[in-house]
Scaffold this active site. Structure first.
Site, PDB file in Angstrom:
ATOM      1  N   HIS A  95      -2.283   7.213   6.956  1.00  0.00           N
ATOM      2  CA  HIS A  95      -1.224   8.245   6.390  1.00  0.00           C
ATOM      3  C   HIS A  95      -2.097   9.610   5.872  1.00  0.00           C
ATOM      4  O   HIS A  95      -1.175  10.390   6.064  1.00  0.00           O
ATOM      5  CB  HIS A  95      -0.809   7.492   5.026  1.00  0.00           C
ATOM      6  CG  HIS A  95       0.433   6.551   5.442  1.00  0.00           C
ATOM      7  ND1 HIS A  95       1.745   7.288   6.000  1.00  0.00           N
ATOM      8  CD2 HIS A  95       0.812   5.438   5.208  1.00  0.00           C
ATOM      9  CE1 HIS A  95       2.694   6.348   6.041  1.00  0.00           C
ATOM     10  NE2 HIS A  95       2.099   5.073   5.569  1.00  0.00           N
ATOM     11  N   GLN A 103       3.174  10.020   0.864  1.00  0.00           N
ATOM     12  CA  GLN A 103       4.413   9.137   0.993  1.00  0.00           C
ATOM     13  C   GLN A 103       5.284   9.620  -0.261  1.00  0.00           C
ATOM     14  O   GLN A 103       6.566   9.029  -0.444  1.00  0.00           O
ATOM     15  CB  GLN A 103       4.394   7.692   0.955  1.00  0.00           C
ATOM     16  CG  GLN A 103       3.801   7.303   2.519  1.00  0.00           C
ATOM     17  CD  GLN A 103       3.532   5.857   2.523  1.00  0.00           C
ATOM     18  OE1 GLN A 103       2.527   5.224   2.130  1.00  0.00           O
ATOM     19  NE2 GLN A 103       4.712   5.130   3.119  1.00  0.00           N
ATOM     20  N   CYS A 109       5.994  -0.200   7.440  1.00  0.00           N
ATOM     21  CA  CYS A 109       5.796   1.012   6.671  1.00  0.00           C
ATOM     22  C   CYS A 109       7.096   1.290   5.691  1.00  0.00           C
ATOM     23  O   CYS A 109       8.042   1.619   6.382  1.00  0.00           O
ATOM     24  CB  CYS A 109       5.150   2.311   7.552  1.00  0.00           C
ATOM     25  SG  CYS A 109       4.818   3.409   6.623  1.00  0.00           S
ATOM     26  N   LEU A 110       6.535   1.645   4.609  1.00  0.00           N
ATOM     27  CA  LEU A 110       7.794   2.048   3.578  1.00  0.00           C
ATOM     28  C   LEU A 110       8.360   3.454   4.028  1.00  0.00           C
ATOM     29  O   LEU A 110       9.720   3.790   3.583  1.00  0.00           O
ATOM     30  CB  LEU A 110       7.379   2.085   2.269  1.00  0.00           C
ATOM     31  CG  LEU A 110       6.950   0.998   1.650  1.00  0.00           C
ATOM     32  CD1 LEU A 110       6.225   1.205   0.158  1.00  0.00           C
ATOM     33  CD2 LEU A 110       7.959  -0.099   1.463  1.00  0.00           C
ATOM     34  N   GLY A 118       0.990  -1.258  -0.081  1.00  0.00           N
ATOM     35  CA  GLY A 118       0.113   0.156  -0.036  1.00  0.00           C
ATOM     36  C   GLY A 118       0.798   1.278  -0.132  1.00  0.00           C
ATOM     37  O   GLY A 118       1.988   1.203   0.549  1.00  0.00           O
ATOM     38  N   HIS A 159      -4.320   1.337   7.606  1.00  0.00           N
ATOM     39  CA  HIS A 159      -2.914   1.964   7.561  1.00  0.00           C
ATOM     40  C   HIS A 159      -2.971   2.978   6.640  1.00  0.00           C
ATOM     41  O   HIS A 159      -2.166   4.209   6.590  1.00  0.00           O
ATOM     42  CB  HIS A 159      -2.106   0.850   7.014  1.00  0.00           C
ATOM     43  CG  HIS A 159      -0.612   1.023   6.979  1.00  0.00           C
ATOM     44  ND1 HIS A 159       0.458   0.659   7.984  1.00  0.00           N
ATOM     45  CD2 HIS A 159       0.197   2.008   6.044  1.00  0.00           C
ATOM     46  CE1 HIS A 159       1.605   1.251   7.722  1.00  0.00           C
ATOM     47  NE2 HIS A 159       1.401   1.997   6.625  1.00  0.00           N
ATOM     48  N   GLU A 160      -3.219   2.954   5.455  1.00  0.00           N
ATOM     49  CA  GLU A 160      -3.186   4.112   4.361  1.00  0.00           C
ATOM     50  C   GLU A 160      -4.286   5.257   4.814  1.00  0.00           C
ATOM     51  O   GLU A 160      -3.700   6.291   4.506  1.00  0.00           O
ATOM     52  CB  GLU A 160      -3.539   3.671   2.860  1.00  0.00           C
ATOM     53  CG  GLU A 160      -2.773   2.380   2.334  1.00  0.00           C
ATOM     54  CD  GLU A 160      -1.422   2.603   2.531  1.00  0.00           C
ATOM     55  OE1 GLU A 160      -0.784   3.864   2.626  1.00  0.00           O
ATOM     56  OE2 GLU A 160      -0.769   1.670   2.736  1.00  0.00           O
TER      57      GLU A 160
HETATM   58 ZN    ZN Z   1       2.782   3.156   5.685  1.00  0.00          ZN
END
Ligand code: ZN
Length: 157
Positions: A135, A52, A89-90, A47, A131-132
Protein backbone atom coordinates in the site's frame (compact mmCIF):
# COMPACT_ATOMS: atom_id res chain seq x y z
CA UNK A 1 -8.08 14.96 17.00
CA UNK A 2 -7.63 14.60 13.27
CA UNK A 3 -10.98 13.00 12.66
CA UNK A 4 -9.97 10.69 9.91
CA UNK A 5 -13.37 9.57 8.84
CA UNK A 6 -13.28 7.09 6.03
CA UNK A 7 -11.35 4.46 4.15
CA UNK A 8 -10.33 5.42 0.63
CA UNK A 9 -11.52 3.03 -2.04
CA UNK A 10 -9.98 1.67 -5.24
CA UNK A 11 -9.93 4.39 -7.90
CA UNK A 12 -8.86 7.17 -5.54
CA UNK A 13 -5.49 8.61 -6.48
CA UNK A 14 -3.78 8.54 -3.11
CA UNK A 15 -3.92 4.73 -3.08
CA UNK A 16 -1.53 4.75 -6.03
CA UNK A 17 0.90 7.24 -4.58
CA UNK A 18 4.33 6.57 -3.12
CA UNK A 19 4.17 8.15 0.30
CA UNK A 20 6.56 10.45 2.13
CA UNK A 21 8.99 9.15 4.77
CA UNK A 22 8.44 10.18 8.39
CA UNK A 23 11.40 12.10 9.87
CA UNK A 24 10.35 11.82 13.44
CA UNK A 25 7.39 10.54 15.43
CA UNK A 26 5.69 13.50 17.06
CA UNK A 27 2.30 13.88 18.75
CA UNK A 28 0.86 14.33 15.29
CA UNK A 29 2.06 10.91 14.09
CA UNK A 30 0.95 9.33 17.37
CA UNK A 31 -2.54 10.71 16.84
CA UNK A 32 -2.57 9.42 13.27
CA UNK A 33 -1.59 5.93 14.46
CA UNK A 34 -4.37 5.90 17.04
CA UNK A 35 -7.02 7.10 14.65
CA UNK A 36 -5.88 4.63 12.03
CA UNK A 37 -6.22 1.80 14.54
CA UNK A 38 -9.71 2.98 15.50
CA UNK A 39 -10.82 3.06 11.86
CA UNK A 40 -9.23 -0.33 11.22
CA UNK A 41 -11.01 -1.95 14.19
CA UNK A 42 -14.31 -0.43 13.13
CA UNK A 43 -13.88 -1.97 9.69
CA UNK A 44 -12.76 -5.33 11.16
CA UNK A 45 -9.43 -5.14 9.37
CA UNK A 46 -6.09 -6.42 10.59
CA UNK A 47 -3.97 -3.81 8.89
CA UNK A 48 -4.28 -0.32 7.50
CA UNK A 49 -1.92 1.97 5.60
CA UNK A 50 -1.93 5.76 5.91
CA UNK A 51 -2.96 6.41 2.31
CA UNK A 52 -6.08 4.32 2.93
CA UNK A 53 -7.26 7.13 5.18
CA UNK A 54 -5.94 9.92 2.94
CA UNK A 55 -2.61 10.58 4.69
CA UNK A 56 0.55 10.99 2.63
CA UNK A 57 3.04 9.42 5.04
CA UNK A 58 4.84 6.09 5.24
CA UNK A 59 2.86 4.77 8.18
CA UNK A 60 0.80 1.68 8.85
CA UNK A 61 -0.89 -0.14 11.70
CA UNK A 62 -1.36 -3.89 12.12
CA UNK A 63 -3.12 -6.01 14.71
CA UNK A 64 -2.63 -9.72 14.32
CA UNK A 65 -4.04 -11.75 17.19
CA UNK A 66 -3.77 -8.86 19.63
CA UNK A 67 -0.18 -7.97 18.73
CA UNK A 68 -0.38 -4.33 17.74
CA UNK A 69 2.20 -2.69 15.51
CA UNK A 70 2.42 1.03 14.73
CA UNK A 71 5.12 1.36 12.10
CA UNK A 72 6.61 4.28 10.22
CA UNK A 73 8.96 3.86 7.24
CA UNK A 74 8.69 0.05 7.40
CA UNK A 75 11.20 -1.82 5.26
CA UNK A 76 11.73 -5.50 4.65
CA UNK A 77 15.40 -6.22 5.25
CA UNK A 78 15.27 -9.98 4.74
CA UNK A 79 12.74 -12.40 3.35
CA UNK A 80 12.52 -16.07 2.55
CA UNK A 81 10.15 -18.79 1.41
CA UNK A 82 6.97 -18.55 -0.58
CA UNK A 83 3.36 -18.87 0.33
CA UNK A 84 0.14 -18.35 -1.61
CA UNK A 85 -2.99 -17.22 0.20
CA UNK A 86 -6.23 -15.40 -0.53
CA UNK A 87 -6.26 -11.82 0.66
CA UNK A 88 -8.84 -9.12 1.01
CA UNK A 89 -8.39 -5.38 1.40
CA UNK A 90 -10.50 -2.68 3.01
CA UNK A 91 -9.97 -0.51 -0.08
CA UNK A 92 -11.31 -3.23 -2.38
CA UNK A 93 -14.51 -4.32 -0.65
CA UNK A 94 -15.82 -7.86 -1.28
CA UNK A 95 -12.86 -8.94 -3.36
CA UNK A 96 -10.42 -11.75 -2.64
CA UNK A 97 -7.30 -12.38 -4.64
CA UNK A 98 -4.64 -15.06 -4.36
CA UNK A 99 -1.32 -13.42 -3.64
CA UNK A 100 2.09 -15.05 -3.50
CA UNK A 101 4.32 -13.58 -0.82
CA UNK A 102 7.38 -14.38 1.24
CA UNK A 103 6.78 -16.79 4.12
CA UNK A 104 9.13 -15.18 6.60
CA UNK A 105 10.67 -11.76 6.80
CA UNK A 106 12.59 -9.30 8.88
CA UNK A 107 11.15 -5.81 9.11
CA UNK A 108 12.85 -2.60 10.16
CA UNK A 109 10.74 0.41 11.08
CA UNK A 110 10.35 3.37 13.36
CA UNK A 111 7.94 2.64 16.20
CA UNK A 112 5.63 5.08 17.97
CA UNK A 113 8.35 5.87 20.51
CA UNK A 114 10.61 7.06 17.74
CA UNK A 115 12.89 4.04 18.08
CA UNK A 116 14.20 2.03 15.17
CA UNK A 117 13.12 -1.54 15.68
CA UNK A 118 13.83 -4.70 13.77
CA UNK A 119 11.74 -7.86 14.17
CA UNK A 120 11.01 -11.16 12.50
CA UNK A 121 7.58 -12.21 11.33
CA UNK A 122 5.92 -15.27 9.88
CA UNK A 123 2.35 -16.43 9.32
CA UNK A 124 -0.40 -13.87 9.15
CA UNK A 125 1.79 -11.08 10.52
CA UNK A 126 4.34 -11.64 7.76
CA UNK A 127 1.57 -11.44 5.17
CA UNK A 128 0.01 -8.33 6.72
CA UNK A 129 3.33 -6.49 6.74
CA UNK A 130 3.89 -7.19 3.05
CA UNK A 131 0.32 -6.15 2.23
CA UNK A 132 0.70 -2.83 4.08
CA UNK A 133 4.13 -2.08 2.61
CA UNK A 134 2.61 -2.65 -0.83
CA UNK A 135 0.00 0.00 0.00
CA UNK A 136 2.73 2.45 1.01
CA UNK A 137 4.29 1.90 -2.42
CA UNK A 138 1.01 2.47 -4.20
CA UNK A 139 0.44 -1.21 -4.89
CA UNK A 140 -2.85 -3.08 -4.41
CA UNK A 141 -3.80 -6.77 -4.35
CA UNK A 142 -5.58 -6.38 -7.68
CA UNK A 143 -2.14 -5.90 -9.24
CA UNK A 144 -1.44 -9.57 -8.48
CA UNK A 145 -4.52 -10.84 -10.28
CA UNK A 146 -4.19 -12.49 -13.68
CA UNK A 147 -5.16 -10.32 -16.65
CA UNK A 148 -8.62 -11.86 -17.20
CA UNK A 149 -9.49 -11.42 -13.54
CA UNK A 150 -8.39 -7.78 -13.61
CA UNK A 151 -10.85 -7.15 -16.43
CA UNK A 152 -13.71 -8.73 -14.51
CA UNK A 153 -12.80 -6.90 -11.31
CA UNK A 154 -12.41 -3.52 -12.98
CA UNK A 155 -15.96 -3.86 -14.24
CA UNK A 156 -17.18 -4.69 -10.78
CA UNK A 157 -15.29 -1.90 -9.03
ZN1 ZN B 1 -5.23 -3.36 1.87
Amino acid sequence: MLMLDRIYIFGEEILRKKLKPVDKITDCEKAIFDEMLAIMYKANGLGLAANQVGIDKLMCVIDVGGRVFKLANPKITKKSGRDIMEEGCLSLPDIVIKVERAKELTCRALNENNETIEFEADGLLCRAIQHEIDHLNGKLIIDYAPFWKKLVLHKRL
